[in-house]
Design a protein around this motif. Structure first.
Motif, PDB file in Angstrom:
ATOM      1  N   ARG A   1       0.831  -1.344  -0.060  1.00 22.83           N
ATOM      2  CA  ARG A   1      -0.150   0.134  -0.074  1.00 22.83           C
ATOM      3  C   ARG A   1       0.939   1.139  -0.015  1.00 22.83           C
ATOM      4  N   LEU A   2       2.139   1.048   0.719  1.00 18.42           N
ATOM      5  CA  LEU A   2       2.789   2.120   0.824  1.00 18.42           C
ATOM      6  C   LEU A   2       3.572   2.571  -0.441  1.00 18.42           C
ATOM      7  N   ASP A   3       3.864   1.192  -1.314  1.00 14.70           N
ATOM      8  CA  ASP A   3       4.502   1.245  -2.711  1.00 14.70           C
ATOM      9  C   ASP A   3       3.683   1.908  -3.535  1.00 14.70           C
ATOM     10  N   SER A   4       2.376   1.974  -3.450  1.00 11.91           N
ATOM     11  CA  SER A   4       1.307   2.635  -4.481  1.00 11.91           C
ATOM     12  C   SER A   4       1.142   4.000  -4.413  1.00 11.91           C
ATOM     13  N   LEU A   5       2.067   4.573  -3.559  1.00  8.37           N
ATOM     14  CA  LEU A   5       2.084   6.001  -3.224  1.00  8.37           C
ATOM     15  C   LEU A   5       2.755   6.633  -4.214  1.00  8.37           C
ATOM     16  N   PRO A   6       2.920   7.687  -4.664  1.00 10.66           N
ATOM     17  CA  PRO A   6       3.830   8.401  -5.421  1.00 10.66           C
ATOM     18  C   PRO A   6       4.900   9.059  -4.364  1.00 10.66           C
ATOM     19  N   ARG A   7       6.171   9.189  -4.630  1.00  6.60           N
ATOM     20  CA  ARG A   7       7.283   9.299  -4.103  1.00  6.60           C
ATOM     21  C   ARG A   7       6.876  10.580  -2.815  1.00  6.60           C
ATOM     22  N   SER A   8       6.270  11.888  -3.600  1.00 11.26           N
ATOM     23  CA  SER A   8       5.927  12.937  -2.687  1.00 11.26           C
ATOM     24  C   SER A   8       5.081  12.604  -1.586  1.00 11.26           C
ATOM     25  N   ALA A   9       4.015  11.642  -1.904  1.00  6.83           N
ATOM     26  CA  ALA A   9       3.009  11.512  -0.694  1.00  6.83           C
ATOM     27  C   ALA A   9       3.848  10.604   0.030  1.00  6.83           C
ATOM     28  N   ARG A  10       4.489   9.657  -0.441  1.00 10.93           N
ATOM     29  CA  ARG A  10       5.119   8.655   0.572  1.00 10.93           C
ATOM     30  C   ARG A  10       6.223   9.452   1.554  1.00 10.93           C
ATOM     31  N   THR A  11       6.872  10.403   0.864  1.00 12.60           N
ATOM     32  CA  THR A  11       7.706  11.121   1.902  1.00 12.60           C
ATOM     33  C   THR A  11       6.855  11.773   2.863  1.00 12.60           C
ATOM     34  N   ALA A  12       5.675  12.426   2.656  1.00 13.22           N
ATOM     35  CA  ALA A  12       5.023  13.124   3.575  1.00 13.22           C
ATOM     36  C   ALA A  12       4.593  11.958   4.535  1.00 13.22           C
ATOM     37  N   LEU A  13       4.149  10.948   4.348  1.00 15.34           N
ATOM     38  CA  LEU A  13       3.743   9.940   5.128  1.00 15.34           C
ATOM     39  C   LEU A  13       4.752   9.694   6.214  1.00 15.34           C
ATOM     40  N   LEU A  14       5.926   9.424   5.786  1.00 16.50           N
ATOM     41  CA  LEU A  14       7.333   9.267   6.466  1.00 16.50           C
ATOM     42  C   LEU A  14       7.425  10.499   7.457  1.00 16.50           C
ATOM     43  N   CYS A  15       7.247  11.361   6.933  1.00 18.27           N
ATOM     44  CA  CYS A  15       7.806  12.879   7.648  1.00 18.27           C
ATOM     45  C   CYS A  15       6.600  12.835   9.025  1.00 18.27           C
ATOM     46  N   ILE A  16       5.427  12.541   8.643  1.00 20.38           N
ATOM     47  CA  ILE A  16       4.321  12.613   9.599  1.00 20.38           C
ATOM     48  C   ILE A  16       4.647  11.718  10.641  1.00 20.38           C
TER      49      ILE A  16
END
Length: 455
Positions: A238-253
């Motif tokens: 599910r995380l891999d389905s995200l574009p890089r920018s959205a995935r980075t935002a999730l990791l930052c949060i």
């Protein structure tokens, strides 16, 4: 779901949307239903429609799954009006240029697909499953707002309800209740004892995906022992389905922690803070601070929509990146007047001296405002990370002096415990004198009360 199918078999086209949080079992339920269709009903799993992929290519694959032979030749043989035929051909990538202006083309495309599905269902009822519509192209979602015609049942899954009331029938797929969760835990791990099964059920929070992940440990191994392993199994795709920018935002949060302020995330990531994508696809929810919280907590807050998603995301962040985010977040918080939050981020970044100074400032500010209990909490936070014995001693003496100023000599003695320097001894002597004076005052008052003839 069976009732919707029966209605579709009678010619009343249906769209049933399965809506529920990440891990609630929507996909499992829909695929199980698709695999158990009665004889004479055709089931088709549509390709995944992603915002990153080409909608025309995905529609081409979807039509290819519905028919036999070449898509272009098949379309040419359909008894469609030329305008609808051209719109459909363009929608599946067979025409390089749009045959009509966009508003007219969209209308023709919707009508063409509705007609096409109705025509295909004449020979046998048709069930089409479209998964993860929360991540689909907006045009496809708009297309699906129109009720299908003929013997067609559209099944869709999404993590949020995107449908207006009445346009689509929505089936809420909620987490399992306590009894059902425990029953599933027993079935998945019959080798565990009753207590361990109850813990497994409790930790899953009623989400079937979590139950499956937790149950993957082998033998008598503790199913909660390896969070990273089963969390990765549950969430990695599910995380891999995200574009890089959205995935980075999730990791930052994840690094900032539950309840991170949305404005802070946007400051750290700038244009890369694709929070709307994460909210729309059900990875995050928003909440406002409860009444009574400090003025530092008044912005919109972000929380993870699934249990242990944050813990899994944290395994994908390097310590160096996490430290950079914490330090940058501390600077933003301090500039915005969120001194306590800044101190927390500096502590997490290992910047103990800077964090100690901020906690001390927080404590002093609270004390001068008369919030003494909260001030002592902040002093304790500072004491835990005091970077040197000298600062530890200085802080204890400062608190002792403040307590003596308000007549709390016993508490002052507690803060001076184990300090053997001259200044601390002087403060202890002052505390003992204050305690003695308080005792004398108490005895004088008691004597006045007991003396005959007094009120």
């Amino acid at each position: 779901m069976h009732e919707a199918l029966e209605a579709a078999r009678r010619g009343l086209g249906q769209h049933l949307a399965l809506v529920g949080p990440l891990g609630s079992g929507k996909t499992h339920l829909a695929r199980h239903f698709l695999g158990q269709l009665p004889a004479g009903v055709r089931g088709v799993l549509a390709p995944r429609f992603s915002k990153e992929g080409s909608l025309r290519h995905s529609l081409h694959l979807a039509l290819h799954n519905l028919i036999e032979g070449d898509v272009g030749e098949w379309l040419a043989r359909t008894p469609l009006a030329p305008s609808l035929k051209q719109a459909l051909a363009y929608s599946v990538g067979l025409l390089p240029q749009a045959p009509a202006p966009k508003p007219e083309l969209d209308q023709l495309t919707v009508e063409g697909w509705l007609w096409l599905l109705e025509w295909l269902s004449e020979s046998q009822p048709l069930v089409i499953l479209l998964e993860d519509l929360h991540a689909a192209d907006p045009f496809l979602v708009e297309l699906l707002r129109h009720r299908p015609r003929g013997r067609v049942l559209l099944l869709s899954t999404s993590r949020r309800n995107m449908w207006e009331e009445g346009s689509v029938e929505v089936l809420e797929v909620a987490p399992l209740d306590e009894t059902s969760t425990l029953a599933c835990a027993r079935k998945l791990r019959p080798d565990l004892g009753e207590a361990a099964q109850q813990i497994l059920a409790l930790k899953s929070r009623g989400l079937p995906l979590m139950l499956q992940a937790l149950s993957r440990s082998q033998g008598n191994q503790d199913p909660l022992a390896d969070l990273a392993a089963w969390g990765s199994w549950a969430f990695q795709s599910r995380l891999d389905s995200l574009p890089r920018s959205a995935r980075t935002a999730l990791l930052c949060i994840a690094v900032l922690g539950e309840g991170a302020e949305a404005a802070l995330v946007r400051h750290l990531l700038g244009s890369e803070a694709h929070l709307s994508r994460l909210l729309n696809e059900g990875f995050l929810n928003t909440c406002l601070p409860a009444s009574g919280q400090s003025s530092e907590c008044q912005g919109e807050r972000l929380v993870f929509a699934a249990p242990y998603l944050r813990e899994t995301a944290l395994t994908l962040v390097s310590p160096e990146q996490a430290k950079r985010w914490w330090i940058k977040a501390a600077g933003w918080c301090q500039g915005a007047g969120h001194v306590e939050q800044a101190a927390l981020y500096l502590s997490m970044a290992g910047e103990q001296t800077a964090a100690f100074r901020l906690w001390r400032l927080v404590a002093q500010e609270r004390w001068f405002r008369g919030r003494r209990a909260e001030a002592l909490e902040a002093y304790n936070e500072a004491l835990l990370i005091a970077p040197s014995p000298a600062l530890n001693r200085s802080l204890r003496q400062e608190v002792a002096r403040r307590l003596l100023e308000v007549g709390q000599a016993l508490q002052a003695l507690g803060w001076l415990e184990a300090l053997e320097d001259e200044a601390s001894e002087a403060l202890r002597a002052q505390a003992r004198l204050q305690i003695q004076a308080q005792k004398v005052t108490q005895y004088d008052i008691l004597g006045d009360i007991l003396r005959p003839g007094t009120n």
